[in-house]
Motif scaffolding. Structure first.
Motif, PDB file in Angstrom:
ATOM      1  N   GLY A 113       2.444   3.425  10.251  1.00  0.00           N
ATOM      2  CA  GLY A 113       2.027   2.083  10.599  1.00  0.00           C
ATOM      3  C   GLY A 113       0.607   1.734  10.195  1.00  0.00           C
ATOM      4  O   GLY A 113       0.122   0.632  10.493  1.00  0.00           O
ATOM      5  N   ARG A 114      -0.080   2.647   9.468  1.00  0.00           N
ATOM      6  CA  ARG A 114      -1.458   2.390   9.071  1.00  0.00           C
ATOM      7  C   ARG A 114      -1.528   1.621   7.751  1.00  0.00           C
ATOM      8  O   ARG A 114      -0.571   1.572   6.985  1.00  0.00           O
ATOM      9  N   CYS A 115      -2.719   1.043   7.458  1.00  0.00           N
ATOM     10  CA  CYS A 115      -2.925   0.185   6.289  1.00  0.00           C
ATOM     11  C   CYS A 115      -3.502   0.956   5.101  1.00  0.00           C
ATOM     12  O   CYS A 115      -4.474   1.709   5.248  1.00  0.00           O
ATOM     13  N   TYR A 116      -2.900   0.712   3.926  1.00  0.00           N
ATOM     14  CA  TYR A 116      -3.367   1.309   2.680  1.00  0.00           C
ATOM     15  C   TYR A 116      -3.271   0.281   1.563  1.00  0.00           C
ATOM     16  O   TYR A 116      -2.581  -0.748   1.699  1.00  0.00           O
ATOM     17  N   CYS A 117      -3.925   0.576   0.444  1.00  0.00           N
ATOM     18  CA  CYS A 117      -3.731  -0.235  -0.754  1.00  0.00           C
ATOM     19  C   CYS A 117      -2.421   0.188  -1.410  1.00  0.00           C
ATOM     20  O   CYS A 117      -1.796   1.174  -1.008  1.00  0.00           O
ATOM     21  N   SER A 118      -2.001  -0.535  -2.446  1.00  0.00           N
ATOM     22  CA  SER A 118      -0.717  -0.250  -3.083  1.00  0.00           C
ATOM     23  C   SER A 118      -0.692   1.137  -3.721  1.00  0.00           C
ATOM     24  O   SER A 118       0.343   1.813  -3.715  1.00  0.00           O
ATOM     25  N   ASN A 119      -1.826   1.592  -4.253  1.00  0.00           N
ATOM     26  CA  ASN A 119      -1.867   2.921  -4.882  1.00  0.00           C
ATOM     27  C   ASN A 119      -1.726   4.038  -3.860  1.00  0.00           C
ATOM     28  O   ASN A 119      -1.112   5.067  -4.141  1.00  0.00           O
ATOM     29  N   CYS A 120      -2.298   3.850  -2.683  1.00  0.00           N
ATOM     30  CA  CYS A 120      -2.278   4.894  -1.654  1.00  0.00           C
ATOM     31  C   CYS A 120      -1.036   4.837  -0.771  1.00  0.00           C
ATOM     32  O   CYS A 120      -0.855   5.698   0.093  1.00  0.00           O
ATOM     33  N   CYS A 121      -0.202   3.804  -0.987  1.00  0.00           N
ATOM     34  CA  CYS A 121       1.031   3.691  -0.208  1.00  0.00           C
ATOM     35  C   CYS A 121       2.186   3.409  -1.172  1.00  0.00           C
ATOM     36  O   CYS A 121       2.948   2.446  -1.011  1.00  0.00           O
ATOM     37  N   SER A 122       2.311   4.286  -2.164  1.00  0.00           N
ATOM     38  CA  SER A 122       3.241   4.034  -3.271  1.00  0.00           C
ATOM     39  C   SER A 122       4.463   4.946  -3.265  1.00  0.00           C
ATOM     40  O   SER A 122       5.250   4.921  -4.203  1.00  0.00           O
ATOM     41  N   HIS A 123       4.626   5.755  -2.212  1.00  0.00           N
ATOM     42  CA  HIS A 123       5.723   6.723  -2.174  1.00  0.00           C
ATOM     43  C   HIS A 123       6.921   6.105  -1.450  1.00  0.00           C
ATOM     44  O   HIS A 123       6.830   5.756  -0.275  1.00  0.00           O
ATOM     45  N   ASN A 124       8.037   5.962  -2.145  1.00  0.00           N
ATOM     46  CA  ASN A 124       9.266   5.440  -1.547  1.00  0.00           C
ATOM     47  C   ASN A 124      10.232   6.590  -1.304  1.00  0.00           C
ATOM     48  O   ASN A 124      10.751   7.189  -2.251  1.00  0.00           O
ATOM     49  N   LEU A 125      10.430   6.925  -0.037  1.00  0.00           N
ATOM     50  CA  LEU A 125      11.262   8.063   0.336  1.00  0.00           C
ATOM     51  C   LEU A 125      12.180   7.686   1.494  1.00  0.00           C
ATOM     52  O   LEU A 125      11.891   6.755   2.258  1.00  0.00           O
ATOM     53  N   ARG A 126      13.255   8.445   1.627  1.00  0.00           N
ATOM     54  CA  ARG A 126      14.146   8.257   2.770  1.00  0.00           C
ATOM     55  C   ARG A 126      13.412   8.615   4.063  1.00  0.00           C
ATOM     56  O   ARG A 126      12.530   9.467   4.065  1.00  0.00           O
ATOM     57  N   LEU A 127      13.797   7.928   5.124  1.00  0.00           N
ATOM     58  CA  LEU A 127      13.212   8.208   6.439  1.00  0.00           C
ATOM     59  C   LEU A 127      14.339   8.189   7.464  1.00  0.00           C
ATOM     60  O   LEU A 127      14.463   7.288   8.300  1.00  0.00           O
ATOM     61  N   ASP A 128      15.194   9.201   7.380  1.00  0.00           N
ATOM     62  CA  ASP A 128      16.379   9.284   8.237  1.00  0.00           C
ATOM     63  C   ASP A 128      16.030   9.345   9.712  1.00  0.00           C
ATOM     64  O   ASP A 128      16.807   8.880  10.553  1.00  0.00           O
ATOM     65  N   ARG A 129      14.877   9.907  10.034  1.00  0.00           N
ATOM     66  CA  ARG A 129      14.523  10.076  11.439  1.00  0.00           C
ATOM     67  C   ARG A 129      14.263   8.741  12.137  1.00  0.00           C
ATOM     68  O   ARG A 129      14.250   8.678  13.368  1.00  0.00           O
ATOM     69  N   MET A 130      14.042   7.682  11.362  1.00  0.00           N
ATOM     70  CA  MET A 130      13.867   6.345  11.937  1.00  0.00           C
ATOM     71  C   MET A 130      15.060   5.451  11.614  1.00  0.00           C
ATOM     72  O   MET A 130      14.978   4.236  11.792  1.00  0.00           O
ATOM     73  N   TYR A 131      16.142   6.045  11.100  1.00  0.00           N
ATOM     74  CA  TYR A 131      17.406   5.346  10.845  1.00  0.00           C
ATOM     75  C   TYR A 131      17.329   4.303   9.737  1.00  0.00           C
ATOM     76  O   TYR A 131      18.165   3.400   9.670  1.00  0.00           O
ATOM     77  N   PHE A 132      16.348   4.397   8.842  1.00  0.00           N
ATOM     78  CA  PHE A 132      16.283   3.450   7.734  1.00  0.00           C
ATOM     79  C   PHE A 132      17.441   3.695   6.770  1.00  0.00           C
ATOM     80  O   PHE A 132      17.793   4.833   6.467  1.00  0.00           O
ATOM     81  N   ILE A 133      18.015   2.597   6.263  1.00  0.00           N
ATOM     82  CA  ILE A 133      19.133   2.695   5.333  1.00  0.00           C
ATOM     83  C   ILE A 133      18.646   3.060   3.932  1.00  0.00           C
ATOM     84  O   ILE A 133      19.243   3.902   3.247  1.00  0.00           O
ATOM     85  N   ASP A 134      17.564   2.434   3.504  1.00  0.00           N
ATOM     86  CA  ASP A 134      17.031   2.635   2.149  1.00  0.00           C
ATOM     87  C   ASP A 134      15.699   3.381   2.204  1.00  0.00           C
ATOM     88  O   ASP A 134      15.041   3.414   3.250  1.00  0.00           O
ATOM     89  N   PRO A 135      15.273   3.965   1.084  1.00  0.00           N
ATOM     90  CA  PRO A 135      13.928   4.553   1.031  1.00  0.00           C
ATOM     91  C   PRO A 135      12.872   3.502   1.370  1.00  0.00           C
ATOM     92  O   PRO A 135      13.026   2.323   1.027  1.00  0.00           O
ATOM     93  N   VAL A 136      11.810   3.942   2.041  1.00  0.00           N
ATOM     94  CA  VAL A 136      10.762   3.006   2.467  1.00  0.00           C
ATOM     95  C   VAL A 136       9.392   3.493   2.021  1.00  0.00           C
ATOM     96  O   VAL A 136       9.185   4.674   1.722  1.00  0.00           O
ATOM     97  N   LYS A 137       8.454   2.559   1.994  1.00  0.00           N
ATOM     98  CA  LYS A 137       7.102   2.802   1.503  1.00  0.00           C
ATOM     99  C   LYS A 137       6.327   3.666   2.502  1.00  0.00           C
ATOM    100  O   LYS A 137       6.300   3.386   3.702  1.00  0.00           O
ATOM    101  N   GLN A 138       5.660   4.719   1.970  1.00  0.00           N
ATOM    102  CA  GLN A 138       4.908   5.631   2.830  1.00  0.00           C
ATOM    103  C   GLN A 138       3.619   6.078   2.157  1.00  0.00           C
ATOM    104  O   GLN A 138       3.529   6.116   0.926  1.00  0.00           O
ATOM    105  N   CYS A 139       2.632   6.425   2.987  1.00  0.00           N
ATOM    106  CA  CYS A 139       1.387   6.993   2.467  1.00  0.00           C
ATOM    107  C   CYS A 139       1.613   8.441   2.049  1.00  0.00           C
ATOM    108  O   CYS A 139       2.669   9.022   2.313  1.00  0.00           O
ATOM    109  N   TYR A 140       0.623   9.041   1.409  1.00  0.00           N
ATOM    110  CA  TYR A 140       0.802  10.387   0.883  1.00  0.00           C
ATOM    111  C   TYR A 140       1.071  11.402   1.994  1.00  0.00           C
ATOM    112  O   TYR A 140       1.980  12.225   1.887  1.00  0.00           O
ATOM    113  N   GLU A 141       0.271  11.346   3.073  1.00  0.00           N
ATOM    114  CA  GLU A 141       0.423  12.328   4.145  1.00  0.00           C
ATOM    115  C   GLU A 141       1.818  12.246   4.768  1.00  0.00           C
ATOM    116  O   GLU A 141       2.453  13.268   5.032  1.00  0.00           O
ATOM    117  N   CYS A 142       2.297  11.035   4.991  1.00  0.00           N
ATOM    118  CA  CYS A 142       3.629  10.876   5.582  1.00  0.00           C
ATOM    119  C   CYS A 142       4.721  11.240   4.576  1.00  0.00           C
ATOM    120  O   CYS A 142       5.769  11.765   4.959  1.00  0.00           O
TER     121      CYS A 142
END
Length: 237
Positions: A64-93
């Protein structure tokens, strides 16, 4: 739209299939985080660049934190939150979610297929462990129980280990074998609350039958850590 105890939900983060009851929920689930309001953040939390008209804010869907587009550019599945499609995440997440992708794609299959273990009841500290015999240990299809199937018929007076409800596990410890021929192989020591009286704590030890048990041990340890993380999040909300 409701299907298999879940309903489609749309949020600012994306589409999710949300459980409608406890039985259809996952013991590994995490709650969707609240987004940090845009007006509270002037710098990207990754590269520390100022936000402006061209350098826009992007929220990581996992933290839920704020990043620029370069630092939040990873689109990955997030099954633990029940998302259907890959979602945008920061590097650490993204690092965490990538490891969890492997768990959902490979680990759950290993756990539900099961593996043979010699089981000891170690519920009474200071007393000699009680051998219970060889069992096939498996994660149930709903991911909520660890079940035990005896490898051979039990004596009439024998008591098999009780089912372990994963949300009742309070601690799990890796136990390395030191004696041949299984020296160096890991087993598990699981502490869990009684289903009826939660003030009572049981402890069983799963000793590997052979080296083929090691993937099951590794993924079971990961699963129980994820369950503990989920429970801790509920406590602190």
């Amino acid at each position: 739209m409701e299907r298999n105890g879940k309903t489609l939900s749309k949020s600012t983060s994306g589409l999710r299939m949300i459980p409608t009851n406890e039985l259809s929920s996952s013991p590994f689930a995490l709650e969707e985080p609240a987004w940090i309001p845009d007006q509270q953040v002037t710098l990207c939390l990754g590269c520390q660049k100022n936000f402006d008209f061209f350098n826009r804010r992007h929220h990581c869907r996992r933290c839920g934190r704020c990043y620029c587009s370069n630092c939040c550019s990873h689109n990955l599945r997030l099954d633990r939150m029940y998302f259907i499609d890959p979602v945008k995440q920061c590097y650490e997440c993204a690092v965490l979610s990538k490891a969890e992708e492997d768990f959902y794609s490979d680990g759950l299959t290993v756990l539900m297929n099961g593996r043979q273990f010699n089981i000891q009841d170690r519920s009474w500290d200071g007393e000699i462990p009680k051998p219970l015999g060889m069992y096939l240990c498996r994660l149930s299809p709903d991911h909520r129980m660890i079940t035990f199937t005896p490898s051979k018929p039990l004596p009439r007076d024998a008591l098999p280990p009780s089912l372990v409800q994963v949300t009742h596990v309070i601690d799990v410890v890796l136990k390395e074998r030191t004696k041949e021929p299984l020296a160096g192989l890991n087993g598990l020591k699981i502490y869990y609350k009684d289903d009826v009286n939660v003030t009572v704590v049981h402890c069983i030890q799963l000793d590997p039958a052979d080296e083929r048990s090691q993937p099951w041990v590794r993924w079971a340890y990961k699963a129980l850590q994820m369950t503990a993380e989920s429970k801790n999040q509920e406590v602190h909300q």
